[in-house]
Design a protein around this motif. Structure first.
Motif, PDB file in Angstrom:
ATOM      1  N   ASP A 169      13.023   9.182 -14.437  1.00 19.79           N
ATOM      2  CA  ASP A 169      11.845  10.018 -14.201  1.00 19.79           C
ATOM      3  C   ASP A 169      10.785   9.128 -13.530  1.00 19.79           C
ATOM      4  N   TRP A 170      10.726   9.227 -12.215  1.00 20.98           N
ATOM      5  CA  TRP A 170       9.845   8.323 -11.457  1.00 20.98           C
ATOM      6  C   TRP A 170       8.362   8.627 -11.674  1.00 20.98           C
ATOM      7  N   VAL A 171       8.070   9.874 -12.026  1.00 19.56           N
ATOM      8  CA  VAL A 171       6.666  10.206 -12.282  1.00 19.56           C
ATOM      9  C   VAL A 171       6.180   9.423 -13.501  1.00 19.56           C
ATOM     10  N   GLN A 172       7.024   9.387 -14.532  1.00 22.18           N
ATOM     11  CA  GLN A 172       6.648   8.621 -15.724  1.00 22.18           C
ATOM     12  C   GLN A 172       6.630   7.120 -15.424  1.00 22.18           C
ATOM     13  N   LEU A 173       7.630   6.657 -14.692  1.00 25.20           N
ATOM     14  CA  LEU A 173       7.682   5.227 -14.380  1.00 25.20           C
ATOM     15  C   LEU A 173       6.420   4.804 -13.626  1.00 25.20           C
ATOM     16  N   PRO A 206      -0.586   7.154  -9.870  1.00 22.09           N
ATOM     17  CA  PRO A 206      -0.426   8.600 -10.039  1.00 22.09           C
ATOM     18  C   PRO A 206       0.764   9.091  -9.227  1.00 22.09           C
ATOM     19  N   GLY A 207       1.528   9.979  -9.838  1.00 25.84           N
ATOM     20  CA  GLY A 207       2.725  10.450  -9.150  1.00 25.84           C
ATOM     21  C   GLY A 207       2.989  11.900  -9.440  1.00 25.84           C
ATOM     22  N   LEU A 208       3.791  12.520  -8.604  1.00 28.86           N
ATOM     23  CA  LEU A 208       4.218  13.882  -8.866  1.00 28.86           C
ATOM     24  C   LEU A 208       5.594  14.111  -8.285  1.00 28.86           C
ATOM     25  N   ARG A 209       6.246  15.130  -8.835  1.00 31.30           N
ATOM     26  CA  ARG A 209       7.585  15.500  -8.382  1.00 31.30           C
ATOM     27  C   ARG A 209       7.438  16.773  -7.563  1.00 31.30           C
ATOM     28  N   GLU A 216       6.901  22.529   1.139  1.00 34.03           N
ATOM     29  CA  GLU A 216       5.444  22.733   1.157  1.00 34.03           C
ATOM     30  C   GLU A 216       4.761  21.733   0.230  1.00 34.03           C
ATOM     31  N   ARG A 217       5.323  21.603  -0.960  1.00 34.87           N
ATOM     32  CA  ARG A 217       4.694  20.683  -1.915  1.00 34.87           C
ATOM     33  C   ARG A 217       4.841  19.241  -1.433  1.00 34.87           C
ATOM     34  N   PHE A 218       5.963  18.938  -0.812  1.00 36.37           N
ATOM     35  CA  PHE A 218       6.123  17.596  -0.259  1.00 36.37           C
ATOM     36  C   PHE A 218       5.058  17.355   0.815  1.00 36.37           C
ATOM     37  N   ALA A 219       4.857  18.347   1.676  1.00 33.68           N
ATOM     38  CA  ALA A 219       3.859  18.201   2.748  1.00 33.68           C
ATOM     39  C   ALA A 219       2.458  18.010   2.158  1.00 33.68           C
ATOM     40  N   ASN A 220       2.138  18.794   1.152  1.00 29.82           N
ATOM     41  CA  ASN A 220       0.807  18.670   0.531  1.00 29.82           C
ATOM     42  C   ASN A 220       0.630  17.292  -0.100  1.00 29.82           C
ATOM     43  N   ALA A 221       1.657  16.847  -0.793  1.00 26.44           N
ATOM     44  CA  ALA A 221       1.562  15.545  -1.460  1.00 26.44           C
ATOM     45  C   ALA A 221       1.413  14.427  -0.430  1.00 26.44           C
ATOM     46  N   LEU A 222       2.141  14.555   0.658  1.00 21.42           N
ATOM     47  CA  LEU A 222       2.086  13.539   1.707  1.00 21.42           C
ATOM     48  C   LEU A 222       0.698  13.508   2.343  1.00 21.42           C
ATOM     49  N   ARG A 223       0.159  14.692   2.642  1.00 21.62           N
ATOM     50  CA  ARG A 223      -1.188  14.778   3.216  1.00 21.62           C
ATOM     51  C   ARG A 223      -2.200  14.093   2.300  1.00 21.62           C
ATOM     52  N   GLU A 224      -2.068  14.401   1.025  1.00 21.73           N
ATOM     53  CA  GLU A 224      -2.996  13.820   0.049  1.00 21.73           C
ATOM     54  C   GLU A 224      -2.842  12.298  -0.002  1.00 21.73           C
ATOM     55  N   GLY A 225      -1.600  11.853   0.062  1.00 17.52           N
ATOM     56  CA  GLY A 225      -1.343  10.416   0.069  1.00 17.52           C
ATOM     57  C   GLY A 225      -1.991   9.734   1.256  1.00 17.52           C
ATOM     58  N   ARG A 270      -4.574  10.673   2.801  1.00 23.13           N
ATOM     59  CA  ARG A 270      -6.014  10.878   2.802  1.00 23.13           C
ATOM     60  C   ARG A 270      -6.699  10.099   1.683  1.00 23.13           C
ATOM     61  N   GLY A 271      -6.044  10.035   0.510  1.00 24.89           N
ATOM     62  CA  GLY A 271      -6.719   9.523  -0.686  1.00 24.89           C
ATOM     63  C   GLY A 271      -6.854   8.016  -0.704  1.00 24.89           C
ATOM     64  N   GLN A 272      -7.474   7.532  -1.755  1.00 23.58           N
ATOM     65  CA  GLN A 272      -7.624   6.094  -1.946  1.00 23.58           C
ATOM     66  C   GLN A 272      -6.631   5.609  -2.986  1.00 23.58           C
ATOM     67  N   GLY A 273      -6.058   4.453  -2.758  1.00 23.91           N
ATOM     68  CA  GLY A 273      -5.146   3.853  -3.730  1.00 23.91           C
ATOM     69  C   GLY A 273      -3.736   4.399  -3.614  1.00 23.91           C
ATOM     70  N   PRO A 274      -2.837   3.879  -4.439  1.00 27.58           N
ATOM     71  CA  PRO A 274      -1.429   4.246  -4.310  1.00 27.58           C
ATOM     72  C   PRO A 274      -1.105   5.610  -4.897  1.00 27.58           C
ATOM     73  N   LYS A 275      -0.021   6.178  -4.407  1.00 24.16           N
ATOM     74  CA  LYS A 275       0.473   7.462  -4.900  1.00 24.16           C
ATOM     75  C   LYS A 275       1.995   7.435  -4.816  1.00 24.16           C
ATOM     76  N   MET A 276       2.637   8.133  -5.734  1.00 25.06           N
ATOM     77  CA  MET A 276       4.099   8.177  -5.735  1.00 25.06           C
ATOM     78  C   MET A 276       4.570   9.629  -5.687  1.00 25.06           C
ATOM     79  N   ILE A 277       5.497   9.914  -4.814  1.00 22.16           N
ATOM     80  CA  ILE A 277       6.058  11.266  -4.708  1.00 22.16           C
ATOM     81  C   ILE A 277       7.562  11.178  -4.976  1.00 22.16           C
ATOM     82  N   GLU A 278       7.996  11.813  -6.045  1.00 26.34           N
ATOM     83  CA  GLU A 278       9.443  11.848  -6.310  1.00 26.34           C
ATOM     84  C   GLU A 278      10.036  13.107  -5.701  1.00 26.34           C
ATOM     85  N   VAL A 279      11.092  12.922  -4.919  1.00 26.03           N
ATOM     86  CA  VAL A 279      11.768  14.047  -4.299  1.00 26.03           C
ATOM     87  C   VAL A 279      13.175  14.158  -4.891  1.00 26.03           C
TER      88      VAL A 279
END
Lengths: 514, 514
Positions: free
Chosen positions: B473-477, B484-487, B492-501, B503-512
């Motif tokens: 579970d990469w979100v927990q890891l 911060p991470g999300l699955r 669409e959700r991948f695109a939104n998460a990527l856009r946010e990544g 744009r935002g500050q600091g690291p982000k993790m997206i599990e696909v």
């Protein structure tokens, strides 16, 4: 039969029946052979430091080698730090490392590396198999080398074409030979020292610290009035109520000096002169007073057990004082988390026959005192000083002893090096209860900073010693790898979690914020 | 000034201003020196594979070395796999490895190991400092060695007493010398091949793949009608709209053979003959047709850039076709997660100047086609085939380029080797968006198993190739390490998460999940 199959079948015939693995393309034919040979238990690690550390833990408890299966130079490289620890533990391990097909090696493709050079760093025996017809006898030789006293690391490098070619044949495994007896002179000398009446310490290692070896050492100590010690880097120490008292040498220089200040004689049974891990400006690192006489009864590669038996016989007519540990446990404490409180909880609750893995670093220094009279158990330490071995050791010990429980005490800093071991615990359903002492620090380094007299760490030095900001959340890390975990904020909750860990099935993680 | 301070101040004077570190007791005096020298940025890794991989990523983007600070042999050992990758990337790195005080080394205490032997495996330059007065010039020599074309790993081993003793002095850093020009004959040969009218490929590496080198290669290719290639193990490739088209060599043997089947000539500019990573029974591993003529314009240690410029001048009177990439993006796709869909989302959204780290393995093979006309960006690959470099590379690239965004594409299997890098991203607030392609498989190995013609993996082989049961579970890891991470379960959700990544500050993790 191809080379791969002859290799695995030879291993099984030599009683090597556990394989800790992280294979790659060059090891595919070995994986295929494993697919058809159920006598070999295969355990996957998601990082090679888990694989080699697990092989160490297995060997410590099974008393025989497991094999590892590693991918080329980088795979072996990732396993080196725990092979460093295993080499100091003097346990047998048989590494199988894949290599490019012989005709491909000259092309310097990206994964080409000096596998033999890597292997030689921590292996006493290294060979690259020349062809399929010899790989069976090569691996038999590797097992013989691994089982040479006191236990060694051997590495067989298997080119892909050796694995996939036909004409493999299963090799017989020769009977194990006993290690050499200590000299009569060494035995006589030990006896006369023990009869001298001078204060005498006996520092044991290997099979002097469990089973018959420990019992024999205990008889000697009781009749001769000597005191038994185990090295700080202890491979396996059997201890608890009813067993001879063995004191572990301290890590800290001043404490070690204090432990030995009364002794005028030291008898080494496979162990080294006790000394600080590191040098400090202007300080001697030896724990012994200058007037202490040192005698080696047995070297590590000699027969410690027979040496102890021979010495014990000299005292056999004397009546042994019973100097075994009395059953005693601390009272179960309550309230806020403190280090002595945590140790007391472990001492109060430890069931019989648990394997305790101890890489609790600065946080667990009270653990051994609190458990000395607990029911019999094994204590396994970090033997080489390379942190990140506790979780892998726990995997290997649990695979070796499916009927026992494992209590794995780790610090947060050391745990992070090989946290992938938690996943293997979950996959294999191992009965391991891991306690993470989370002080958000490389606390030992802060202590060393002060100890070296260079003042207090400034902001940038603290950045190198403090592993908070952000704090690690071990409950999430464990759950991310399939291990149920919880954080405890009182000694009661710690006690409950520990009880549950000792009772339940499969792995559990308890984070203790400090 | 003590040796430690002279070492750090010499490094700063030599423009080495980033230190990726995981120190221990024997490096305390170096940490103390760092405490007082703010010109050196210190970045802590909780595992040494993070440290060395970050130094690689830093060098790829900064074009100059960072230093590492590692604890004795085991610390260096843990860093070896990513030093293997860095040695193939041909980047400069200066390792500083602590060692026991000279007078302590003979005691074989637990952490004693053959540090020089470990260092030699992947370093072109190794030295152990003899005393405090020479350690300044030693580290200057180490930097010179690291910056020798095309970029090398150098390792200075620093005994604790060398660091803590007085009489250190800061050494001057000599001016960098240019690498040797390719021979006139090599240049003339390349020119006549390019004029021959035969189908010609140019395989570039190093600074032939970005900046002036790439622009020059692009002019040559356009005027001579040649095609540009980058190796599959690519260190840094600048690409996107407006830049010369460069095709990356494929990983898979048949695909590579297909890429080169039309060519009768290959000009190597610092690169090696393209070839499969691994050998397969009965197959040739070379990607080139037998009749293809191979010519080396420049070796990796020669001046690629001047060689390209000299060749380009021969074509300067001819009008160049514009063969740069046109701006083009895939349409933003919708619906269920598919590999082509994920690639299209990245192609549709990638902003300008992003650094893409690519260790997406089997899951990301469509990524380069989908991003070829995206705004200009850098593409950094795994150069040595030792998986577990993406997250550390991302750390180093982000530290080197604080004004750029990093997109880190990793597989779940490869990510697990060095997941500790996520913590460093969080601590340093690095603008890294990590995408984990979670197929719960070492999929490349399953493919290789079939490819080798040994049938389908059985249950036990699948246990070695499948990394689910339990699923990671990469979100927990990620959260466990402060990222911060999300699955995501749709494009669409991948695109939104990527856009946010982005744009935002600091690291982000997206599990696909795949």
């Amino acid at each position: 039969m191809n080379g791969a199959e002859s290799l695995i079948r030879t291993l099984v015939g030599a009683d090597v029946t556990a394989c800790f693995a992280n294979p790659g393309t060059s090891e595919i034919h070995l994986v295929r052979a494993l697919d058809h040979i159920p006598e070999m238990r295969c355990v996957l690690g998601l990082f090679e430091g888990v694989v080699t550390g697990a092989a160490d833990g297995y060997a410590r408890m099974a008393g025989k080698p497991a094999c590892t299966l590693l991918h080329l130079g980088p795979g072996l490289g990732n396993g080196l730090a725990n092979l460093h620890n295993a080499s100091r533990a003097q346990v047998p391990i048989v590494n199988i490392v894949g290599q490019h097909a012989s005709h491909h090696l000259r092309y310097e493709t990206p994964l080409t590396s000096d596998v033999e050079g890597l292997a030689r760093l921590y292996s006493k025996w290294v060979r690259t198999s020349a062809n399929a017809s010899s790989v069976g006898s090569d691996i038999a030789d590797a097992v013989v080398a691994a089982r040479t006293a006191p236990g060694q690391i051997s590495t067989l490098i298997v080119p892909a074409d050796v694995a996939w070619s036909e004409n493999g044949s299963i090799a017989a495994f020769p009977p194990l030979s006993r290690p050499a007896m200590p000299s009569t002179q060494a035995i006589q000398q030990a006896i006369s020292m023990l009869r001298s009446g001078l204060p005498t310490a006996i520092l044991l290692s290997g099979d002097g610290l469990y089973g018959t070896g420990l019992a024999t050492a205990g008889r000697i100590a009781a009749t001769a009035g000597a005191k038994l010690f185990a090295p700080y880097p202890v491979t396996r120490l059997e201890r608890g109520a009813g067993l001879p008292a063995v004191e572990r040498v301290a890590y800290v220089l001043e404490q070690g000096i204090d432990q030995f200040k009364e002794f005028r004689q030291l008898i080494l049974v496979g162990a080294e002169v006790p000394r600080a891990y590191f040098a400090y400006p202007g300080k001697d690192t030896c724990f012994l007073p200058p007037e202490c006489r040192i005698h080696t009864l047995a070297t590590a590669s000699e027969d410690r057990l027979s040496g102890l038996v021979a010495v014990a016989e000299a005292f056999s007519s004397q009546k042994a004082n019973t100097s075994t540990r009395k059953p005693e446990r601390p009272e179960l404490p309550h309230g806020e988390i403190t280090l002595p409180g945590l140790a007391a909880v472990v001492g109060a609750l430890l069931p019989e026959h648990v394997i305790v893995i101890d890489e609790s670093m600065t946080s667990g220094r009270g653990m051994m005192a609190a458990t000395k009279g607990a029911p019999q158990h094994d204590w396994l330490g970090n033997t080489g000083g390379s942190i990140g071995i506790a979780l892998p050791l726990a995997v290997g010990a649990a695979v070796a002893c499916p009927d026992k429980r494992v209590l794995c005490l780790t610090a947060d800093g050391s745990g992070m090096y090989t946290l992938q071991a938690l996943w293997t615990m979950a996959r294999e359903g191992l009965n391991v209860t891991t306690v993470v002492f989370a002080n958000n620090d490389y606390a030992v380094l802060k202590r060393e900073f002060s100890y070296l007299g260079v003042g207090s760490p400034g902001e940038r030095a603290r950045d190198m010693f403090e592993i908070g900001r952000p704090d690690l959340d071990w409950v999430q890390l464990a759950k991310g790898m399939g291990v149920p975990g919880l954080r405890v904020n009182s000694l009661e909750r710690f006690a409950n979690a520990l009880r549950e860990g000792f009772r339940g099935q499969g792995p559990k993680m308890i984070e203790v914020p400090l």
